[in-house]
Motif scaffolding. Structure first.
Motif, PDB file in Angstrom:
ATOM      1  N   UNK A 585       0.737  -1.239  -0.213  1.00  0.00           N
ATOM      2  CA  UNK A 585      -0.270  -0.046  -0.201  1.00  0.00           C
ATOM      3  C   UNK A 585       0.479   1.348  -0.369  1.00  0.00           C
ATOM      4  N   UNK A 586       0.333   2.266  -1.112  1.00  0.00           N
ATOM      5  CA  UNK A 586       1.082   3.504  -1.603  1.00  0.00           C
ATOM      6  C   UNK A 586       2.126   3.690  -1.962  1.00  0.00           C
ATOM      7  N   UNK A 587       2.877   2.658  -2.796  1.00  0.00           N
ATOM      8  CA  UNK A 587       4.149   2.205  -2.988  1.00  0.00           C
ATOM      9  C   UNK A 587       3.743   2.405  -4.687  1.00  0.00           C
ATOM     10  N   UNK A 588       3.944   3.034  -5.600  1.00  0.00           N
ATOM     11  CA  UNK A 588       4.206   2.649  -6.957  1.00  0.00           C
ATOM     12  C   UNK A 588       5.571   2.802  -8.789  1.00  0.00           C
ATOM     13  N   UNK A 666      12.441  -3.966   0.828  1.00  0.00           N
ATOM     14  CA  UNK A 666      12.826  -4.371  -0.317  1.00  0.00           C
ATOM     15  C   UNK A 666      11.965  -4.910  -1.190  1.00  0.00           C
ATOM     16  N   UNK A 667      11.615  -3.215  -2.163  1.00  0.00           N
ATOM     17  CA  UNK A 667      10.548  -4.321  -3.249  1.00  0.00           C
ATOM     18  C   UNK A 667      11.234  -4.866  -4.158  1.00  0.00           C
ATOM     19  N   UNK A 714      12.697  -1.452  -5.981  1.00  0.00           N
ATOM     20  CA  UNK A 714      11.363   0.160  -6.209  1.00  0.00           C
ATOM     21  C   UNK A 714      12.201   1.101  -5.738  1.00  0.00           C
ATOM     22  N   UNK A 715      11.971   2.218  -6.125  1.00  0.00           N
ATOM     23  CA  UNK A 715      12.303   3.472  -5.372  1.00  0.00           C
ATOM     24  C   UNK A 715      11.390   4.101  -4.577  1.00  0.00           C
TER      25      UNK A 715
END
Length: 811
Positions: A585-588, A666-667, A714-715
């Protein structure tokens, strides 16, 4: 709640501009005749009763356009009668060259084949919206469908009779439609409407008895009046469909046999309302799902295959918040607290359905009422402790109750508003859910504009408390004339969730759409039909309120006079911020601008050999990523009894990147080449309209190849940063291969009664060998254990009234 009241206010503001709809001014009238002696339904119209009835003809052109005069040697005529048991129709379908009538054989409901057909569109409420279609083809195949505002649902099945015959003047159809197949109000004089449609394949024409203006409204709004049906005393509407099924299955050297029996029941609670029940159901012969390799963040969903949940469910589908595959689907719970010494002995993938009922109908005041209830059994997983040898069970799904309730008020002959509620109650420490929707579909007097949409409140009760959500859709469109346009808005907050008995793959969106189209409604010198469409979308999150992307889709569609069809489409997408692919949630993650172009061609199905071809190509700006898709589907009709359709599809996406794993910090994403190959074969041999052998084959192979060893983290700003990733610890490579084959014999040995003998072969493999080619993967697939299943299912139709007649004769 603020959004809900805003939505309702907007709806009533728009509704104030709606006015009463008046059907086409020039409506024909057919006077039904009561008879004392029913004709023999054999397709040969030599019964004395037909000679004494008035004839109704003078059909109009409907397709490909309303212009043109029907030649007298292609005229159509109908006669209609009724008694206390049924409605009877005779159709005289003249043709100067009867040897050229298209005569492809098919099975029930397969009316879209290369055979002429005739249809009765009967509306027992004369409301301009609901009607039932009864088809018969020139080879004697029958079909029935429920019509609603221009759409046809062929999953609707009732028991009626229709037979055909031919001579040197054309062909003829004879119908018996029992009252236990119809729903109508309990009044002395019925207010019905009717239309008749004749399809002539070689002329590429459809004729209608009452004029249907094909550039506005829906066909159901153009029925003629059916008068004279009075004082009918319909029989008790009680029918039984007992079934028995035997099965033998072999998998990896182990053979299992099973036998099951049950019954479906239909009971007319009144002349307008019907109870359907399935007792001890068995859906073992339901068709395969088209399973694919799923690399995305969303679940795969499949169409309903179980007859009870496909037949007569048009009311329950209002608002699209009910997804019947949730009933008897995967358990809502999972195995937790498994110790290191425990192994899983049994872990069911689906929940068994105990029974289900549905009640539906419509009052004289056009109020539709529907109620559906289903109960599923308690489902447990079994674990074994390898040290103590003790087994324990974990409840994955308790005894559960599913309910759907619908109120649907139709008015003005072209509009409706609905209230829909779905509820799931799980008897245990599991989640319960309740969803309510207000649905509307309203058009103005002249069928110029239509406003449609829905407002949905979702409530999920978990161990952590109640979670409520809201979603809405509204669409305003011009529905008359060559040039049409629409504007729409779609909304869902962050807690919107209808997935316990519905499907919403995403929430937290605030999207806008505009579109326009131009199409012809009369044939031109070269084209029967053409259409140009442009659709633009602006996508946003609701919280935080940020733009996620924009898109433009341009489409064109053409059908030439010789029925050769083709089309082109172009899609342009802006930079897109995907808030779902990261699974957090919240990451894109940000996808670059991309464009796609595609097109298709489809040849004339009237010829023995025909084909469909579709191709698409897409590419991304500022990166070496593209995709190509090609599907080719030739078909060959060896005779009027044998048709074979082969389809092969190839999909390749190079240098695509997507989610592979995540840790607390991390993703991880990886660059991959995705390849898909799908082959399907469908072959049918029709002995006659009642018996057929069917072959259905599908092989789907897909790989996700990360061999370039390019991985990222993912940053926070949505960009990707190269990183070393240990594939030994978690290998993302995938090789997916599935093979399904069905060979069946279907026999409709009596009205409503069917026997099906089915042989089924299944093989499945999924591993990490993503570099294998298609042939190597197929060789390895056949090294896997195969499941072979042979089953026989017999369903028999019993009408209570026939039972009563037998007992009366015996007495």
């Amino acid at each position: 709640m603020k959004q809900f009241f805003t939505f309702i206010y907007l709806f009533y503001f728009l509704l104030s501009y709606s006015s009463v709809f008046a059907q086409t001014e020039e409506r024909k009238t057919l006077q039904a005749t009561r008879i004392n002696s029913a004709p023999k339904i054999d397709g040969v119209l030599d019964d004395s009763i037909w000679k004494s009835l008035p004839t109704y003809g003078n059909f109009f052109m409907y397709e490909p356009g309303n212009e043109g005069i029907i030649p007298n040697n292609f005229k159509s005529e109908v006669k209609l009668a009724y008694d206390d048991r049924a409605v009877y129709v005779a159709a005289y379908l003249y043709d100067p060259e009867p040897e050229k009538i298209a005569n492809q054989f098919s099975q029930r409901d397969e009316i879209d084949v290369q055979a002429d057909n005739f249809a009765i569109a009967l509306n027992t409420y004369n409301d301009g919206i609901n009607e039932t279609y009864f088809y018969v083809t020139s080879t004697g195949t029958i079909g029935d469908a429920k019509g609603n505002q221009g759409s046809l649902d062929f999953s609707y099945d009732v028991v009626f009779e229709a037979k055909v015959s031919k001579d040197d003047k054309g062909w003829y159809a004879e119908y018996k439609i029992p009252y236990n197949t119809l729903r109508f109000p309990e009044i002395e004089t019925q207010n019905w409407s009717v239309n008749f449609l004749r399809r002539i394949i070689r002329r590429n024409e459809t004729h209608s008895w009452n004029l249907i203006e094909n550039d506005k409204g829906n066909p159901s709004q153009y029925n003629g009046l059916l008068t004279g049906v009075t004082n009918i005393d319909p029989p008790v509407r009680l029918t039984f469909f007992p079934f028995a099924q035997g099965l033998i299955s072999n998998f990896d050297g182990e053979t299992e046999t099973s036998f099951s029996a049950g019954m479906d029941i239909k009971y007319g609670l009144s002349d307008s309302f019907t109870l359907d029940a399935t007792l001890i159901p068995d859906f073992g012969q339901a068709a395969f799902d088209n399973v694919e390799l799923n690399l995305g963040p969303f679940e795969q969903t499949f169409n309903e295959q179980r007859q009870f949940f496909t037949e007569g469910v048009e009311l329950f589908n209002r608002g699209n918040i009910f997804f019947s595959r949730r009933i008897g689907g995967r358990p809502s719970g999972s195995i937790t607290n498994q110790t290191e010494t425990e192994i899983i002995i049994e872990n069911p993938e689906k929940v068994n359905l105990i029974n289900a009922i549905k009640i539906s109908g419509r009052t004289e005041g056009e109020l539709g009422v529907g109620f559906l209830n289903a109960i599923t059994e308690k489902t447990t997983a079994t674990l074994l402790d390898t040290i103590s040898n003790i087994k324990r069970n974990i409840v994955l799904e308790p005894l559960s109750n599913y309910n759907v309730f619908v109120l649907d008020q139709q008015f003005n002959g072209n509009s409706s508003i609905s209230l829909v509620n779905t509820n799931v109650t799980r008897d245990g420490s599991f989640r319960d859910a309740n969803t309510s929707a207000f649905v509307f579909n309203v058009a103005d007097k002249g069928n110029r504009f239509r406003t449609s949409g829905r407002a949905i409140m979702s409530n999920v009760n978990t161990s952590e408390g109640l979670i409520s959500g809201f979603g809405s859709e509204i669409d305003i469109q011009r529905i008359k004339g060559n040039f049409r346009y629409r504007i729409g808005h779609d909304f869902a907050n962050t807690t919107f969730n209808i997935n316990d008995l519905g499907v919403n793959l995403i929430n937290n969106y605030n999207d806008f759409v505009v579109g326009m189209s131009y199409e012809n409604f009369e044939p031109t010198k070269y084209f029967n039909k053409y259409r140009f469409t442009a659709t633009a979308r602006h996508q946003r999150l609701y919280q935080p309120s940020v733009q996620t992307g924009n898109s433009l889709l341009l489409e064109s569609f053409f059908v030439m006079r010789d029925r050769f069809a083709f089309g082109l489409d172009l899609e342009i997408n802006s930079k897109f911020q995907d808030y779902f692919e990261p699974r957090v949630p919240g990451r894109f993650v940000t996808f670059n601008k991309n464009k796609g172009i595609g097109g298709f061609v489809s040849s004339d199905y009237r010829k023995k050999f025909a084909y469909d071809v579709r191709a698409n190509y897409s590419y991304f700006e500022d990166e070496d990523q593209d995709g190509f898709e090609l599907s080719i589907s030739p078909r060959y009709r060896f005779s009027n009894r044998i048709l074979m359709i082969f389809e092969t599809a190839y999909f390749k996406r190079k240098n695509n990147f997507g989610y592979i794993n995540r840790t607390d910090t991390n993703i991880f994403f990886g660059q991959r080449d995705i390849t898909e190959v799908e082959n399907t074969i469908t072959t049918t041999y029709n002995f006659d309209p009642y018996k057929a052998i069917d072959l259905r084959f599908r092989n789907f192979w897909s790989t996700a190849d990360y061999s370039d060893s390019i991985f990222y983290t993912l940053n926070p700003n949505g960009s990707l940063q190269n990183v070393a990733y240990d594939t030994e610890e978690s290998n993302p490579n995938r090789n997916f291969n599935i093979w399904n084959l069905d060979l069946s014999f279907r026999w409709r040995f009596a009205p409503g009664s069917v026997a099906t003998l089915l042989y089924r072969n299944q093989i499945f493999q999924q591993d990490e060998r993503a570099t294998l080619g298609y042939r190597e993967s197929l060789v390895n697939l056949f090294k896997e254990a195969q499941q072979n299943t042979l089953s026989l299912r017999i369903t028999y139709f019993i009408d209570y009234n026939n039972i009563g007649q037998v007992f009366n004769k015996n007495s």
